[in-house]
Structures are given as structure tokens and as C-alpha cells.
Scaffold this active site. Structure first.
Site, PDB file in Angstrom:
ATOM      1  N   VAL A   7      50.377   2.711  89.964  1.00  6.97           N
ATOM      2  CA  VAL A   7      48.712   2.873  90.037  1.00  6.97           C
ATOM      3  C   VAL A   7      47.654   1.698  90.164  1.00  6.97           C
ATOM      4  O   VAL A   7      48.857   0.724  90.803  1.00  6.97           O
ATOM      5  CB  VAL A   7      48.564   2.098  88.673  1.00  6.97           C
ATOM      6  CG1 VAL A   7      47.595   2.559  88.564  1.00  6.97           C
ATOM      7  CG2 VAL A   7      49.300   3.379  87.470  1.00  6.97           C
ATOM      8  N   ILE A  48      47.407  -3.282  93.986  1.00  3.01           N
ATOM      9  CA  ILE A  48      46.547  -4.360  92.246  1.00  3.01           C
ATOM     10  C   ILE A  48      47.532  -4.178  90.962  1.00  3.01           C
ATOM     11  O   ILE A  48      48.005  -3.707  90.796  1.00  3.01           O
ATOM     12  CB  ILE A  48      45.453  -2.928  92.157  1.00  3.01           C
ATOM     13  CG1 ILE A  48      44.679  -2.707  92.649  1.00  3.01           C
ATOM     14  CG2 ILE A  48      44.739  -3.987  90.903  1.00  3.01           C
ATOM     15  CD1 ILE A  48      43.623  -1.688  92.895  1.00  3.01           C
ATOM     16  N   LYS A  84      47.704   8.724  86.565  1.00  2.19           N
ATOM     17  CA  LYS A  84      47.701   7.553  86.360  1.00  2.19           C
ATOM     18  C   LYS A  84      47.048   7.240  84.907  1.00  2.19           C
ATOM     19  O   LYS A  84      47.726   6.499  85.130  1.00  2.19           O
ATOM     20  CB  LYS A  84      47.190   6.844  87.737  1.00  2.19           C
ATOM     21  CG  LYS A  84      48.135   7.299  88.943  1.00  2.19           C
ATOM     22  CD  LYS A  84      47.200   6.944  90.364  1.00  2.19           C
ATOM     23  CE  LYS A  84      47.290   6.738  91.594  1.00  2.19           C
ATOM     24  NZ  LYS A  84      47.385   7.672  92.604  1.00  2.19           N
ATOM     25  N   VAL A 118      56.661   4.005 102.304  1.00  2.00           N
ATOM     26  CA  VAL A 118      56.668   3.155 101.828  1.00  2.00           C
ATOM     27  C   VAL A 118      57.972   1.905 101.851  1.00  2.00           C
ATOM     28  O   VAL A 118      58.452   0.808 101.343  1.00  2.00           O
ATOM     29  CB  VAL A 118      56.162   3.180  99.677  1.00  2.00           C
ATOM     30  CG1 VAL A 118      55.861   1.994  98.772  1.00  2.00           C
ATOM     31  CG2 VAL A 118      54.631   4.234 100.018  1.00  2.00           C
ATOM     32  N   GLY A 177      47.568   8.672 106.368  1.00  2.00           N
ATOM     33  CA  GLY A 177      49.062   8.498 105.709  1.00  2.00           C
ATOM     34  C   GLY A 177      48.542   8.721 104.343  1.00  2.00           C
ATOM     35  O   GLY A 177      50.062   7.801 103.017  1.00  2.00           O
ATOM     36  N   LYS A 236      54.263   8.275  90.283  1.00  2.00           N
ATOM     37  CA  LYS A 236      53.536   8.291  88.344  1.00  2.00           C
ATOM     38  C   LYS A 236      53.701   9.453  88.341  1.00  2.00           C
ATOM     39  O   LYS A 236      53.370  10.132  86.988  1.00  2.00           O
ATOM     40  CB  LYS A 236      51.490   8.520  89.425  1.00  2.00           C
ATOM     41  CG  LYS A 236      51.487   8.919  90.687  1.00  2.00           C
ATOM     42  CD  LYS A 236      51.252   8.170  91.944  1.00  2.00           C
ATOM     43  CE  LYS A 236      51.327   9.118  92.972  1.00  2.00           C
ATOM     44  NZ  LYS A 236      50.697   8.320  93.645  1.00  2.00           N
ATOM     45  N   GLU A 246      54.817  -0.602  88.512  1.00  2.00           N
ATOM     46  CA  GLU A 246      53.673  -1.324  89.572  1.00  2.00           C
ATOM     47  C   GLU A 246      53.175  -0.601  90.289  1.00  2.00           C
ATOM     48  O   GLU A 246      51.611  -0.418  90.554  1.00  2.00           O
ATOM     49  CB  GLU A 246      54.066  -2.686  88.933  1.00  2.00           C
ATOM     50  CG  GLU A 246      52.770  -3.585  89.605  1.00  2.00           C
ATOM     51  CD  GLU A 246      51.582  -3.750  89.405  1.00  2.00           C
ATOM     52  OE1 GLU A 246      51.963  -3.933  87.675  1.00  2.00           O
ATOM     53  OE2 GLU A 246      50.607  -2.689  88.924  1.00  2.00           O
ATOM     54  N   GLU A 304      48.775  12.515  99.229  1.00  2.00           N
ATOM     55  CA  GLU A 304      49.903  13.205  99.053  1.00  2.00           C
ATOM     56  C   GLU A 304      50.646  13.753  99.703  1.00  2.00           C
ATOM     57  O   GLU A 304      49.962  14.559 100.565  1.00  2.00           O
ATOM     58  CB  GLU A 304      50.040  14.294  97.641  1.00  2.00           C
ATOM     59  CG  GLU A 304      49.205  12.123  96.692  1.00  2.00           C
ATOM     60  CD  GLU A 304      49.931  11.746  96.223  1.00  2.00           C
ATOM     61  OE1 GLU A 304      51.537  11.895  95.499  1.00  2.00           O
ATOM     62  OE2 GLU A 304      49.982  10.251  95.868  1.00  2.00           O
TER      63      GLU A 304
HETATM   64  N1  HSE Z   1      47.816   9.564  96.834  1.00  2.00           N
HETATM   65  C1  HSE Z   1      47.788   8.234  96.715  1.00  2.00           C
HETATM   66  C2  HSE Z   1      46.523   7.960  96.706  1.00  2.00           C
HETATM   67  C3  HSE Z   1      48.488   7.480  97.532  1.00  2.00           C
HETATM   68  O1  HSE Z   1      45.601   8.550  97.902  1.00  2.00           O
HETATM   69  O2  HSE Z   1      45.967   6.730  96.217  1.00  2.00           O
HETATM   70  C4  HSE Z   1      48.649   6.329  95.866  1.00  2.00           C
HETATM   71  O3  HSE Z   1      49.008   6.959  95.085  1.00  2.00           O
END
Ligand code: HSE
Length: 431
Positions: free
Chosen positions: A132, A136, A205, A14, A187, A105, A129, A190
Site C-alpha cells: 500500500v 509511504i 489496498k 521492483v 510502468g 496486495k 509495507e 498493473e
Molecule cells: N498499479 C499500482 C498503482 C502500483 O498504480 O498504484 C502500485 O501499487
């Protein structure tokens, strides 16, 4: 043109996306803001590995404190994830008068109350932002677009990895492990994928969304969390035959003066909008008193979608800094009518149940007898195969039952000699 200096801690997937966007859209953003956003320093514990963007070596450091202690840095973007040392970095940065943007998060769900209080005390903000639903704009929508609303519920698909796995199982007959490995290689997952598949990432979240909607900061231990690791391909297919799809839902719902906050696999009717949310997509349904029922939908994971949200936060903070404003982003009105959190034991719903039983006379009668003892009424029952004296799945839908009673009944049923595996029960949500 005046500059706003930014320090980035965490130069992973990211982080690279953020640098890419801020670089490629620099002129466009400067024109919109009347200010230039300048990346002054980037920190990562690994500054050797090649990224898919070229970067001036001078910008890189392995020492986060070079960023935190730099008096010319206005905004710190934290993208390392996890609680430690992220908490220490954010705390020190706030104390040094920095504003924070984070996608973390886990950090905010577990340590948010303390960090938000510190930020408010220092007249600084934490924007989050990207934490979550990736790109979006759900947090900004709740905080700003829906500011005058009272909320009845917020629920949805908040974990892209779990949704990807369930979709692969449902559409491609793919096994759980194969789908999980694919999510890892793409990817989305987590670093510790158990956070995804055990529902904890959705729980983190959900805590943030619950706070934004109801003004209650719920402790992670008080959120009922069950993941998808026990969902088999067979359950996905049997549910489908019955007209349902299995989704990992995160739900915060007001019931009279109680608040239910829970994450678990859920059977939803195939015709429901959320049933067709596939792959890494997230969808969040908000039920509010003024704006009514709203659905937010989009990719819930991925480099550019998460980076898009981080950049939006940086832009918002830049506007505030330019205007010399401190806009407390979290002065959320608590819903005072909520008196307590409702425990999962009190929860009532219809359920899908799968027993693995020896195919011999009397087994079904024993199961039915125990269910009846707990006043649980069967809506439908099917034995999925015929294999004399061997183990076969028995799939049942039961009418509304109390979770506590169902668990007691299943414990008793699992003691029957002819029951050969722990029974599976999945809640059916009337969404
Ligand atoms: N591991 C998280 C998911 C990444 O799969 O939603 C985004 O928060």
C-alpha cells in the site's frame, strides 16, 4: 559478520530495485544491523532478458522451489504479484519456516486471512509495507506509530495510475485513453490495467488498511468498488467549473456502529488537500482518537519507492531474527463496537449527475419529475450547450440523497426517449 540469507522470487521492476538498494547500501545496512543481508538466490520465469543491473548468473534460477527449500534462506521476498502461484509459494515457504516480505496486495487482500493465520501458527511473519502506498510507511505507522489509537476513518488516493490519468485529464485536457497509455508506458500500471482503472487495486489496498485500523478482514465482494473508466474529460471539466476535482477515493469509515468500505470516483472541493494530490502520488488521511487527523503523502508507485518499503521490511525482519524474536505483527484489536458493514444502498451523499439529452422542450421537466417522485432535490442545473434537437449534456448537483433512491431514479430517467446515453452519477464527499 553473521549473514541473513534472502531469496527473491520475482525479478521484475521492483525486484531489480530491491537488489540495487541492498547492493548499494550493503555496508550502511550491515553497520546499522550488525548483520549482513546476503541475496542468496533470485528466481524469475525469465532470467534471460537484460535488466538495468548486472547480476552473477549463479544467483539466478527459474525454479522457485530452489529458494523455498533452501534451509539456509531466512527471508523470502515475493514480488511476482497475482494470486497463483504466489499463494502456493508463500504457503510452502511459511511451512518451511521462512519469513515473508511481499508487495502483493491482491494476494493479501484475497488470501490474507489464511496466510496470516498460517504465519502466526508457524511463529513467522508476513511483512507487506510495499503493498500500500509504495514507499509511504503507512502500514508501519498504523501498526506501530498509532498502536494505541482507535480509528474513525481512513480514506485516500491509493492507486497511482488512476490518479495519474485523472490529473492528466484535469491539467492537460488529455483524454482518458491517452493518459492510460502514458501510465502503462511509465510502468505504473498493473499488468492488467483494468485492476487500476476499475478500482480493484484500490479495493485490495483498502481491505488491508481497513484490517489494520478496525481489525475487520473484509471480503472483496463486500467492498463497493466503482472505477474511473466511465469518467470523461467533459466530467472532469464540468466538475472543475463547479469548484470540484474528481479523485478515485478509497474510504473506510465508521458511522455509528456500521462500517462503510467503498472505492469510487468522488468529487472533492478544489480547496481540499487531496484535490492537489497529482500524478502517481498517493495520499492517505487517517482520523484517530489520540493522534487526531494525519495525512500521509508520497509517490504511490515506482521502482525505488516500492523497493524502499521492501527493504525496510527486510531490515525489520532481520532485526527480529537477530534478536531471536517473534513479534506478531497482526494481533490487531478488533473494534467490537462495529456491528455490520453498511451497504452502498444505504449510503447518502450529494451527487454530480450528467445526462445526455436531446435539446428539446420538456426534457428537463421530465427529469425533474422523476427525481421529485424519488424525493430527490436539485441544488443546481446547467445545460452545457445549445444544439436544437441534438444531444447536449445537462449537469446537475443534487442535495443529499440515498444511493438506492438515486439509482432507481436514474434507471427511470434513462428510459426517457430523449435521454441518449446512460446517465453518469458521481458522489460528492464532504471530506
Ligand atoms: N498499479 C499500482 C498503482 C502500483 O498504480 O498504484 C502500485 O501499487
Amino acid at each position: 559478520m553473521r549473514k541473513i540469507n534472502l531469496g527473491l522470487i520475482g525479478f521484475g521492476n521492483v525486484g531489480c530495485g530491491v537488489v540495487k538498494i541492498l547492493r548499494e547500501r550493503k555496508a550502511f545496512l550491515a553497520q546499522r544491523l550488525g548483520l549482513e543481508i546476503n541475496i542468496k538466490k533470485i528466481c524469475d520465469k525469465d532470467i534471460v532478458s537484460k535488466r538495468n543491473i548486472s547480476i552473477d548468473k549463479e544467483l539466478l534460477t527459474v525454479h522457485a522451489r530452489e529458494i523455498i527449500e533452501d534451509p539456509h534462506i531466512d527471508i523470502i521476498v515475493e514480488l511476482i504479484g497475482g494470486i497463483h502461484p504466489a499463494k502456493e509459494y508463500v504457503t510452502e515457504a511459511l511451512k518451511k519456516g521462512k519469513n515473508i516480505v511481499t508487495a502483493n496486495k491482491a494476494l493479501l487482500a484475497q488470501e490474507g486471512q489464511e496466510l496470516f493465520a498460517l504465519a502466526a501458527d508457524r511463529g513467522k511473519n508476513i511483512y507487506f509495507e510495499a503493498s500500500v502506498g509504495a514507499g509511504i510507511p503507512i502500514i508501519k505507522s498504523l501498526r506501530e506509530g498509532l498502536v494505541a489509537n482507535r480509528f474513525y476513518s481512513i480514506f485516500g488516493i491509493l492507486n497511482g495510475t488512476s490518479n495519474f490519468i485523472l490529473s492528466q485529464m484535469s491539467h492537460d485536457n488529455c483524454t482518458f485513453n491517452k493518459a492510460l497509455n502514458e501510465a502503462k508506458s511509465k510502468g505504473f500500471a498493473e499488468k492488467d490495467a483494468s485492476l487500476d482503472i476499475e478500482g480493484i487495486d484500490s479495493g485490495h489496498k483498502l481491505i488491508l488498511l481497513t484490517y489494520l485500523c478496525f481489525g475487520k478482514f473484509v471480503n472483496l465482494n463486500d467492498v463497493f468498488i466503482e472505477g474511473i473508466s466511465r469518467i470523461s474529460l467533459a466530467d472532469v471539466n464540468y466538475a472543475e467549473e463547479l469548484g470540484f476535482r474528481i479523485k478515485l477515493l478509497a474510504i473506510a469509515k465508521k458511522e455509528n456502529n456500521d462500517l462503510e468500505v467503498r472505492v469510487h470516483p468522488t468529487l472533492i472541493p478544489c480547496r481540499h488537500l487531496l484535490a492537489s494530490v497529482d500524478g502517481i502520488f498517493n495520499a492517505i488521511h487517517v482520523s484517530s482518537d489520540l493522534a487526531g487527523d494525519l495525512l500521509f503523502y508520497g509517490p504511490g508507485a515506482g521502482q525505488l519507492s516500492a523497493a524502499s518499503a521492501v527493504v525496510a521490511d527486510v531490515v525489520d525482519l532481520t532485526k527480529d531474527i537477530k534478536a531471536g524474536l517473534f513479534r506478531p505483527t497482526l494481533n490487531i484489536m478488533a473494534d467490537k463496537s462495529i456491528k455490520r458493514l453498511r451497504s452502498i444502498d444505504e449510503f447518502e451523499s450529494r451527487y454530480y449527475i450528467r445526462f445526455m439529452a436531446l435539446d428539446k422542450p420538456g426534457v428537463l421537466a421530465k427529469i425533474a419529475g422523476i427525481l421529485s417522485k424519488f424525493k430527490i432535490s436539485i441544488a443546481s442545473v446547467t445545460q452545457k450547450e445549445r444544439r436544437k434537437s441534438q444531444i447536449v449534456p445537462i449537469v446537475m448537483i443534487i442535495h443529499e440523497a440515498c444511493e438506492k433512491d438515486l439509482r432507481s431514479a436514474l434507471r427511470a430517467i434513462d428510459q426517457i426517449d430523449a435521454i441518449k446515453e446512460k446517465s453518469v452519477a458521481i458522489r460528492i464527499e464532504e471530506v
